[in-house]
Structure formats: C-alpha cells, structure tokens
Scaffold this active site. Structure first.
Site, PDB file in Angstrom:
ATOM      1  N   GLU A  93       0.845  -1.194   0.000  1.00 43.07           N
ATOM      2  CA  GLU A  93       0.000   0.000   0.000  1.00 43.07           C
ATOM      3  C   GLU A  93       0.878   1.241   0.000  1.00 43.07           C
ATOM      4  OE1 GLU A  93      -2.912   2.236   3.158  1.00 43.07           O
ATOM      5  OE2 GLU A  93      -3.163   0.061   2.960  1.00 43.07           O
ATOM      6  N   THR A 114      -4.197   6.436   2.009  1.00 45.80           N
ATOM      7  CA  THR A 114      -4.379   7.854   2.344  1.00 45.80           C
ATOM      8  C   THR A 114      -4.948   8.625   1.153  1.00 45.80           C
ATOM      9  OG1 THR A 114      -2.371   7.577   3.699  1.00 45.80           O
ATOM     10  CG2 THR A 114      -3.353   9.742   3.675  1.00 45.80           C
ATOM     11  N   LYS A 166     -11.282  -0.727   6.718  1.00 51.67           N
ATOM     12  CA  LYS A 166     -10.026  -0.510   7.432  1.00 51.67           C
ATOM     13  C   LYS A 166     -10.368  -0.031   8.837  1.00 51.67           C
ATOM     14  CE  LYS A 166      -6.171   2.789   7.487  1.00 51.67           C
ATOM     15  NZ  LYS A 166      -5.415   3.770   6.694  1.00 51.67           N
TER      16      LYS A 166
END
Length: 200
Positions: free
Chosen positions: A38, A66, A126
């Site tokens: 990621e 993000t 998440k």
C-alpha cells in the site's frame, strides 16, 4: 482482491519522504514475502511509485493509501492500483469506487461507521487507528456483525499481531514497525510478519 487480502493477511503500508525510499521499502517488503503493498498518497509522486512497482514486481498487488479525493483515486487507478484505502469513511469515494470498479477500503472506528460502510456496499473496511481501538474493538464489532471483514492499520507489531487475528481480524496493515531500517532489516522483518500471520 478482497479474497487475496483475506488469504495473504499482511499489507505493507508504506510512507516515506521520497519516492526513491518508497520504492526501496516496497522492494524489500516484497522480497520478504509480503505481496500486498500500500503506497500512501503522502509519498511524493505516489502515483508514479505505484506505476513503477506494478510493472516491476510480478505477483505483487499494489494499492493506494491515504486517498482523500476522487482525483487521487483516479490517479491511483490509472497508475495500476488494485485497491484504494482512505483513513476515513467517504460516501463520495464509495460511489466513485463503484463507478470505476475498484475495491475501496474506508477507515472506520465505530459500529455506526461500519453500518454506514455496509449500507454503501463496502464489505471490507479498514479499522483505524488500531493502536487506539485495540483488538477488543474487532472482537466486539464482530459480535453483532460477524460478517465484518476488518483490515487493521496502526499499532500492529510482531508482539501483538496474534492478538489481532485471535480477535477476528481479516488482515493487518503494518507501517512504521516494518518499514524502518536498512533494506536487509526490512526484508527480514517482512519474513517474520508473514510467518507470524501464517501461524495465527
């Protein structure tokens, strides 16, 4: 992609001050056996890093983290991202994910946010920040919501990874505890995380 995350169980969450360092970390994690990488959009030229790694590392699943806007989402997908993660729950990003047929994992930290994510058609979330919520949160969440597929990020370490999986976590995202140090140190720690995940 959801099944791959569920099977692999470990995600390397990569933040760095430069694209070059990001690529170095990602390559070391991959050498150590972590296939899901990621790349956070706090990395300079994150989209370019995603593109390079997607082309270079055969067998890797490179995603974007993000992500805060539709524009970042599109940039990530154009660069080859297989999935997109945000630190928050965004209806706008959920709608966009459906439109471009890409897995989106929103950040959640309450049962209400989990239900909202489910209502938006998001079946994997998440859990963030993990160091604040602790494994007890996942265990408690899965009481009324046993179908919850939680990828925990924040505060995961070799010492507590087993507790996360025992609580019912689907997969873990590992950041600073994994990505600091030399290339050799990162590769070694990646191997340790993979082994711990398989044993849990």
């Amino acid at each position: 992609m959801k099944d791959i995350i569920e099977n692999e169980r470990v995600v390397a969450v990569i933040r760095s001050d430069s694209m070059e360092r990001c690529l170095e970390i990602a390559r070391s994690c991959f050498k150590g056996g972590i296939k899901i990488l990621e790349i956070t959009f706090t990395v300079p030229d994150a989209a370019k890093a995603i593109s390079i790694l997607s082309s270079e590392l055969e067998g890797a699943y490179v995603g974007a983290g993000t992500v805060l806007t539709d524009e970042q989402f599109d940039s990530a997908v154009r660069s080859g991202a297989k999935y997109v993660v945000s630190p928050h729950l965004s209806e706008e990003l959920a709608i966009h994910a459906r439109a471009v047929n890409t897995l989106y994992l929103p950040g959640i930290m309450t049962p209400t946010e989990y239900v909202r994510a489910s209502d938006l058609g998001l079946s994997m979330v998440k859990v963030f920040p993990g160091d604040v919520l602790t494994p007890a949160f996942v265990k408690s969440l899965r009481g009324p919501f046993p179908e919850a597929r939680c990828v925990v990020s924040g505060g995961v370490s070799l010492d507590n990874i087993g507790l996360w999986f025992k609580a019912g976590t689907t997969a873990v995202g590992i950041g600073s505890d994994l990505t600091g140090g030399t290339e050799q140190e990162i590769e070694l720690k990646a191997r340790q995380y993979v082994l711990k995940a398989r044993a849990s």
